[in-house]
Design a protein around this motif. Sequence first.
Motif, PDB file in Angstrom:
ATOM      1  N   ASN A 147       0.910  -1.526  -0.134  1.00 51.02           N
ATOM      2  CA  ASN A 147      -0.004  -0.009   0.100  1.00 51.02           C
ATOM      3  C   ASN A 147       1.043   1.003   0.157  1.00 51.02           C
ATOM      4  O   ASN A 147       1.192   1.764   1.340  1.00 51.02           O
ATOM      5  N   HIS A 148       0.980   2.042  -1.366  1.00 49.83           N
ATOM      6  CA  HIS A 148       2.160   3.292  -1.193  1.00 49.83           C
ATOM      7  C   HIS A 148       1.918   4.429  -0.721  1.00 49.83           C
ATOM      8  O   HIS A 148       2.305   5.201   0.077  1.00 49.83           O
ATOM      9  N   GLN A 149      -0.072   3.872  -0.348  1.00 51.74           N
ATOM     10  CA  GLN A 149       0.317   5.180   0.634  1.00 51.74           C
ATOM     11  C   GLN A 149      -0.251   5.433   2.435  1.00 51.74           C
ATOM     12  O   GLN A 149       0.242   6.207   2.742  1.00 51.74           O
ATOM     13  N   ASP A 150       0.181   4.317   2.896  1.00 49.71           N
ATOM     14  CA  ASP A 150       0.127   3.666   4.367  1.00 49.71           C
ATOM     15  C   ASP A 150       1.526   3.427   3.939  1.00 49.71           C
ATOM     16  O   ASP A 150       1.832   3.231   5.141  1.00 49.71           O
ATOM     17  N   LYS A 151       2.402   3.127   3.301  1.00 51.73           N
ATOM     18  CA  LYS A 151       3.460   2.697   3.688  1.00 51.73           C
ATOM     19  C   LYS A 151       3.343   1.151   4.399  1.00 51.73           C
ATOM     20  O   LYS A 151       4.336   1.205   4.968  1.00 51.73           O
ATOM     21  N   LEU A 152       2.092   0.276   3.719  1.00 55.49           N
ATOM     22  CA  LEU A 152       2.500  -1.152   4.486  1.00 55.49           C
ATOM     23  C   LEU A 152       2.223  -1.825   3.753  1.00 55.49           C
ATOM     24  O   LEU A 152       1.591  -1.823   2.789  1.00 55.49           O
ATOM     25  N   THR A 153       3.081  -2.993   4.051  1.00 62.37           N
ATOM     26  CA  THR A 153       2.729  -4.018   3.021  1.00 62.37           C
ATOM     27  C   THR A 153       1.014  -5.100   3.815  1.00 62.37           C
ATOM     28  O   THR A 153       1.352  -5.124   5.073  1.00 62.37           O
ATOM     29  N   GLU A 154       0.463  -5.320   2.804  1.00 62.35           N
ATOM     30  CA  GLU A 154      -0.855  -6.277   3.294  1.00 62.35           C
ATOM     31  C   GLU A 154      -1.034  -7.415   3.160  1.00 62.35           C
ATOM     32  O   GLU A 154      -0.664  -7.979   1.787  1.00 62.35           O
ATOM     33  N   HIS A 155      -1.482  -8.004   3.622  1.00 60.89           N
ATOM     34  CA  HIS A 155      -1.898  -9.904   3.102  1.00 60.89           C
ATOM     35  C   HIS A 155      -3.572  -9.715   3.222  1.00 60.89           C
ATOM     36  O   HIS A 155      -3.798  -9.493   4.076  1.00 60.89           O
ATOM     37  N   TRP A 156      -3.750  -9.761   1.744  1.00 61.15           N
ATOM     38  CA  TRP A 156      -5.208 -10.084   1.448  1.00 61.15           C
ATOM     39  C   TRP A 156      -5.785 -11.184   1.626  1.00 61.15           C
ATOM     40  O   TRP A 156      -5.391 -12.134  -0.141  1.00 61.15           O
ATOM     41  N   GLU A 157      -6.673 -12.042   1.788  1.00 56.53           N
ATOM     42  CA  GLU A 157      -6.753 -13.425   2.243  1.00 56.53           C
ATOM     43  C   GLU A 157      -8.769 -13.469   1.370  1.00 56.53           C
ATOM     44  O   GLU A 157      -9.232 -12.557   2.127  1.00 56.53           O
ATOM     45  N   LYS A 193      -5.125 -20.216  10.452  1.00 53.28           N
ATOM     46  CA  LYS A 193      -4.208 -20.659   8.855  1.00 53.28           C
ATOM     47  C   LYS A 193      -3.188 -19.754   8.123  1.00 53.28           C
ATOM     48  O   LYS A 193      -2.324 -19.418   9.140  1.00 53.28           O
ATOM     49  N   GLN A 194      -4.024 -19.206   7.413  1.00 49.57           N
ATOM     50  CA  GLN A 194      -3.460 -18.021   6.201  1.00 49.57           C
ATOM     51  C   GLN A 194      -2.923 -16.944   7.439  1.00 49.57           C
ATOM     52  O   GLN A 194      -2.087 -16.596   7.041  1.00 49.57           O
ATOM     53  N   PHE A 195      -3.507 -16.386   8.483  1.00 43.39           N
ATOM     54  CA  PHE A 195      -2.780 -14.773   8.577  1.00 43.39           C
ATOM     55  C   PHE A 195      -2.102 -15.249   9.720  1.00 43.39           C
ATOM     56  O   PHE A 195      -1.723 -14.654  10.632  1.00 43.39           O
ATOM     57  N   ARG A 196      -1.387 -16.185  10.035  1.00 39.29           N
ATOM     58  CA  ARG A 196      -0.183 -16.497  11.260  1.00 39.29           C
ATOM     59  C   ARG A 196       1.025 -15.987  10.531  1.00 39.29           C
ATOM     60  O   ARG A 196       1.699 -15.802  11.075  1.00 39.29           O
ATOM     61  N   THR A 197       0.475 -15.901   9.291  1.00 36.58           N
ATOM     62  CA  THR A 197       2.126 -15.506   8.342  1.00 36.58           C
ATOM     63  C   THR A 197       2.585 -14.093   8.465  1.00 36.58           C
ATOM     64  O   THR A 197       2.166 -13.546   8.850  1.00 36.58           O
ATOM     65  N   VAL A 198       3.520 -14.260   8.858  1.00 39.83           N
ATOM     66  CA  VAL A 198       4.490 -13.057   9.016  1.00 39.83           C
ATOM     67  C   VAL A 198       5.409 -12.296   8.157  1.00 39.83           C
ATOM     68  O   VAL A 198       5.147 -11.703   7.365  1.00 39.83           O
ATOM     69  N   TRP A 199       6.494 -13.585   7.690  1.00 42.33           N
ATOM     70  CA  TRP A 199       7.311 -13.230   6.793  1.00 42.33           C
ATOM     71  C   TRP A 199       6.984 -14.170   5.633  1.00 42.33           C
ATOM     72  O   TRP A 199       6.531 -14.944   5.293  1.00 42.33           O
ATOM     73  N   VAL A 200       7.150 -13.929   4.148  1.00 46.21           N
ATOM     74  CA  VAL A 200       6.409 -14.394   2.565  1.00 46.21           C
ATOM     75  C   VAL A 200       7.792 -13.899   2.287  1.00 46.21           C
ATOM     76  O   VAL A 200       8.503 -12.706   1.581  1.00 46.21           O
ATOM     77  N   ASP A 201       7.880 -15.272   1.428  1.00 41.57           N
ATOM     78  CA  ASP A 201       9.555 -14.265   0.532  1.00 41.57           C
ATOM     79  C   ASP A 201       8.519 -14.725  -1.027  1.00 41.57           C
ATOM     80  O   ASP A 201       7.423 -15.615  -1.556  1.00 41.57           O
ATOM     81  N   THR A 202       9.188 -13.493  -1.628  1.00 43.06           N
ATOM     82  CA  THR A 202       8.362 -13.599  -2.900  1.00 43.06           C
ATOM     83  C   THR A 202       9.523 -13.595  -4.290  1.00 43.06           C
ATOM     84  O   THR A 202      10.919 -13.368  -3.713  1.00 43.06           O
ATOM     85  N   GLU A 203       8.959 -13.269  -5.508  1.00 44.32           N
ATOM     86  CA  GLU A 203       9.954 -14.321  -6.322  1.00 44.32           C
ATOM     87  C   GLU A 203      10.500 -12.923  -7.321  1.00 44.32           C
ATOM     88  O   GLU A 203      11.673 -12.468  -6.684  1.00 44.32           O
ATOM     89  N   LYS A 204       9.842 -11.741  -6.672  1.00 48.20           N
ATOM     90  CA  LYS A 204      11.169 -10.353  -7.637  1.00 48.20           C
ATOM     91  C   LYS A 204      11.131  -9.193  -6.286  1.00 48.20           C
ATOM     92  O   LYS A 204      11.422  -8.517  -6.680  1.00 48.20           O
ATOM     93  N   HIS A 205      10.339  -9.096  -4.891  1.00 43.38           N
ATOM     94  CA  HIS A 205      10.758  -8.261  -4.065  1.00 43.38           C
ATOM     95  C   HIS A 205      11.481  -9.202  -3.216  1.00 43.38           C
ATOM     96  O   HIS A 205      11.431  -8.834  -2.126  1.00 43.38           O
ATOM     97  N   GLY A 206      11.499 -10.604  -3.219  1.00 44.71           N
ATOM     98  CA  GLY A 206      13.104 -10.817  -1.818  1.00 44.71           C
ATOM     99  C   GLY A 206      11.519 -11.179  -0.962  1.00 44.71           C
ATOM    100  O   GLY A 206      10.296 -11.239  -0.723  1.00 44.71           O
ATOM    101  N   GLN A 207      12.635 -11.313   0.557  1.00 47.16           N
ATOM    102  CA  GLN A 207      11.615 -11.329   1.856  1.00 47.16           C
ATOM    103  C   GLN A 207      10.422 -10.428   2.126  1.00 47.16           C
ATOM    104  O   GLN A 207      11.561  -8.726   2.194  1.00 47.16           O
ATOM    105  N   VAL A 208       9.334  -9.957   2.580  1.00 46.44           N
ATOM    106  CA  VAL A 208       8.945  -8.745   2.971  1.00 46.44           C
ATOM    107  C   VAL A 208       7.926  -9.480   4.021  1.00 46.44           C
ATOM    108  O   VAL A 208       7.754 -10.473   4.379  1.00 46.44           O
ATOM    109  N   LYS A 209       7.689  -7.939   4.674  1.00 48.68           N
ATOM    110  CA  LYS A 209       7.036  -8.968   6.474  1.00 48.68           C
ATOM    111  C   LYS A 209       5.805  -8.144   6.220  1.00 48.68           C
ATOM    112  O   LYS A 209       5.214  -6.858   5.959  1.00 48.68           O
ATOM    113  N   ILE A 210       4.463  -8.771   6.511  1.00 45.89           N
ATOM    114  CA  ILE A 210       3.675  -8.447   6.809  1.00 45.89           C
ATOM    115  C   ILE A 210       2.351  -7.507   7.839  1.00 45.89           C
ATOM    116  O   ILE A 210       2.913  -7.900   8.155  1.00 45.89           O
TER     117      ILE A 210
END
Length: 320
Positions: A147-157, A193-210
């Motif tokens: 989210n470029h407006q709030d400067k946050l990495t968000e997980h949408w399920e 289940k899904q919302f317990r994740t904190v760190w995510v490995d992405t192909e183009k942006h490396g590891q990001v923290k939710i």
Amino acid sequence: MSKIIAQPLSTHVTNNAPWEMYQRPYVRDLAYVLACPNVLTEWLDFAPHQNTHTVSVHSAHFWQMQFAAYQQRLEELDSTNAYQVLTRYLLKRPSPNRLGFHFEGLLSFWLEDGFARKLHPYETLASNVQLYNGKQTTGELDLILYNHQDKLTEHWELAIKFFMGSAPFAPENWVGINSKDNLQHKMTHMQTKQFRTVWVDTEKHGQVKIDKRYGIIKGRFFLPINTCNFTYPPWLAPSFPIHKWCDNTDMTNLATLDIRALRAAHYIEWFTRRDCYDGRQPQVAWSNDAMPMPTTGLYFEGHSPIVIYPEQRDKTHDKF
């Protein structure tokens, strides 16, 4: 579980269903996905002792704003060759004929197309991120956004649900095609289940923290046909699409429906009606003597949707 038949609360819902103004089916579906509010006004914590993360929901106003910002693009998709961009995007995705994947594809298209056009601040970092326990796959995350407006990495399920309600209309009383599936179960599964994740490995942006988590649950709900003075629970968005259902043994209420006028629908019309199917299928056979019900599925009485829930879930109806 008995077969049930459903009809809308009202025949003319254009004011509350702005997606009906569009002619092309995928554009209508896309408008529905944006304009339909989240079923929830707030996230309900059904796992308070499991040390889970806070989950948020977008307000109905949020989705109204996204729909309004994207309306000009929707009109372009509905009236020009740009429609081919949308259709190609959706049809090249895995399992495009399953409703859950179709829902995900529509939201993903809006996210990517809208961000490229500077219509919203959400950049897609990753989608369908696989979760592992050792070498075993344990699940996946739908969307990781920045989210470029709030400067946050968000997980949408995401979830698309068509649930039948019964009194007292608590979350566990809204049940799906499979009677074991209900709103409370779905929310608990997402949270634990899904919302317990904190760190995510992405192909183009490396590891990001939710930084923030959003549950996006849309669809349609159905009330018993004889429900009077229904009061929306505080967690249920008052503008969420609500229709009615009737058990197939309830001959009194079934008599109020024009069964002979029913037109069997294509499965994807759980989203929005397709005019192209009109006249292609025979009307449902009906005998006042034998009183047989139509086969299970989705139907239309004119422009009004009528649903007969199957006893068991068809795998094409949703993604779980």
